[in-house]
Enzyme design. Sequence first.
Site, short mmCIF file in Angstrom:
data_model
loop_
_atom_site.label_atom_id
_atom_site.label_comp_id
_atom_site.label_asym_id
_atom_site.label_seq_id
_atom_site.Cartn_x
_atom_site.Cartn_y
_atom_site.Cartn_z
N ARG A 151 -13.72 -8.50 2.16
CA ARG A 151 -12.28 -8.30 1.87
C ARG A 151 -11.52 -9.56 2.26
O ARG A 151 -10.64 -10.03 1.55
CB ARG A 151 -11.74 -7.10 2.67
CG ARG A 151 -12.35 -5.75 2.31
CD ARG A 151 -11.94 -5.32 0.91
NE ARG A 151 -10.49 -5.31 0.76
CZ ARG A 151 -9.69 -4.29 1.12
NH1 ARG A 151 -10.21 -3.20 1.62
NH2 ARG A 151 -8.39 -4.35 0.94
N ASP A 153 -17.42 7.11 -1.58
CA ASP A 153 -16.12 7.01 -0.89
C ASP A 153 -15.83 8.39 -0.31
O ASP A 153 -16.49 9.37 -0.68
CB ASP A 153 -15.05 6.58 -1.91
CG ASP A 153 -13.66 6.42 -1.30
OD1 ASP A 153 -13.57 6.28 -0.06
OD2 ASP A 153 -12.67 6.42 -2.06
N ARG A 177 0.87 -1.19 0.00
CA ARG A 177 0.00 0.00 0.00
C ARG A 177 0.90 1.23 0.00
O ARG A 177 1.71 1.42 0.92
CB ARG A 177 -0.91 0.01 1.23
CG ARG A 177 -1.62 1.35 1.41
CD ARG A 177 -2.71 1.34 2.46
NE ARG A 177 -3.89 0.63 1.99
CZ ARG A 177 -5.12 0.80 2.49
NH1 ARG A 177 -5.32 1.66 3.46
NH2 ARG A 177 -6.14 0.11 2.02
N CYS A 231 -16.70 1.89 0.77
CA CYS A 231 -15.53 1.03 1.03
C CYS A 231 -15.03 1.19 2.46
O CYS A 231 -14.32 0.33 2.96
CB CYS A 231 -14.42 1.36 0.04
SG CYS A 231 -13.93 3.08 0.09
N HIS A 280 -7.45 0.47 -6.33
CA HIS A 280 -7.65 -0.34 -5.12
C HIS A 280 -8.36 -1.64 -5.54
O HIS A 280 -9.54 -1.86 -5.24
CB HIS A 280 -8.48 0.46 -4.12
CG HIS A 280 -8.44 -0.08 -2.71
ND1 HIS A 280 -7.68 -1.18 -2.35
CD2 HIS A 280 -9.07 0.33 -1.57
CE1 HIS A 280 -7.85 -1.41 -1.06
NE2 HIS A 280 -8.67 -0.52 -0.56
N GLN A 293 -10.32 -4.01 -2.97
CA GLN A 293 -11.61 -3.47 -2.52
C GLN A 293 -12.69 -3.77 -3.55
O GLN A 293 -13.78 -4.24 -3.22
CB GLN A 293 -11.49 -1.96 -2.29
CG GLN A 293 -12.78 -1.31 -1.86
CD GLN A 293 -13.24 -1.78 -0.49
OE1 GLN A 293 -12.47 -1.73 0.45
NE2 GLN A 293 -14.48 -2.23 -0.36
N1 NVA Z 1 -10.13 6.71 -1.61
C1 NVA Z 1 -9.78 6.31 -0.26
C2 NVA Z 1 -9.98 4.86 -0.08
C3 NVA Z 1 -9.71 4.34 1.29
C4 NVA Z 1 -9.90 2.87 1.42
C5 NVA Z 1 -8.35 6.71 0.03
O1 NVA Z 1 -7.49 6.49 -0.83
O2 NVA Z 1 -8.10 7.23 1.11
N1 CP Z 2 -11.37 0.01 2.56
C1 CP Z 2 -10.10 -0.04 2.96
O1 CP Z 2 -9.17 -0.32 2.19
O2 CP Z 2 -9.93 0.23 4.29
P1 CP Z 2 -8.56 0.47 5.04
O3 CP Z 2 -7.99 1.76 4.53
O4 CP Z 2 -8.92 0.53 6.49
O5 CP Z 2 -7.63 -0.67 4.75
#
Ligand code: NVA
Ligand code: CP
Length: 317
Positions: free
Chosen positions: A290, A221, A102, A261, A129, A132
């Site tokens: 997930r 989101d 990540r 999400c 992502h 997800q």
């Molecule tokens: N769009 C959000 C998704 C979090 C799971 C982010 O990147 O923070």
């Molecule tokens: N939806 C998701 O990826 O959550 P986290 O950022 O908590 O991993």
Amino acid sequence: MQKDLLTIEELCENDLNEIISLASKMKLKRDEWKPRPLEGKSVGMIFSKSSTRTRVSFEVGIRELGGNSIFMDMSDLQLNRGETFADTARVLSRYLHAAVIRTSKHDYVVEFAKAANIPVINALTDSFHPCQILADLFTIYEYSERLDGVRLAYLGDCSNNIANSLILGAKLSGLKLTLSSPEEFSPDFNLIRNPDMGRGDIRWVKNPSEAVQGADYIYTDVWVSMGFEKETKRRIELLDGYRINRDIVNEASPGVKIMHCLPAHRGEEITDDVLDDSRRSIVLDQAENRLHVQKAVLSIMFGEVGEATKKNNKKKG
Ligand code: NVA
Ligand code: CP
């Protein structure tokens, strides 16, 4: 399935069917599930951004498949002092059997995966992502028993990682996707139009009421994704009309389900009553799935052949 899962573009329809079918069996029989495809294997989890769901679901899933996970905060690695992603990948490939990453720039994961000779899974970048969206497709499949032709409206930041992956997921599965945002947060039209990335009935409209007409699912989101905090004020101002509240929900199909999400910024992109509406909100199913979907992906990567492939092989004779 290809070596890595970096977007959703690497997957074909058969891969998706196999993931859904295996995830469904693994979910049903979680406690009795015997195969341990990760026995004796170590999976590195390299994260430079916060995570609750992704981190815990991967770590639990890896353990349930017999493997061992090693969590690494990217700031503790020599990456933080200028070692390249490629060099890090070459070295970690000598220790690990897979890597889950990540980070911010998608190019970092691509560079890592190119240099690594172990499978690499994108656990979120600024651009995509995939884990997800695979869980989301599985969740929709559980509720609708199909994906092709199901109508999903996504409201909010249409330029972020979730929107990009939803576009690719819709192309792969045949979901009818309507995205809605102000022009400043419009989707990546190259992704939508690229014919190499599959089929799909995808459109973008500015008017959120128009977007939700006939929708079976409404998805949103956060308006401020991780790493974009400096733009908070501008984003909240521009996206204000795209909040999922009772009024917008009432404009969709009577049985519409609500997706997010998570994490949610309650009161911003979604109101409490909609998020907590137990009849409509399926956000906890998405979160739970997930685990099952990622276990299915890892199992397939490490040699568990699913029903979809078995059927296909039979047909091929
Ligand atoms: N769009 C959000 C998704 C979090 C799971 C982010 O990147 O923070
Ligand atoms: N939806 C998701 O990826 O959550 P986290 O950022 O908590 O991993």
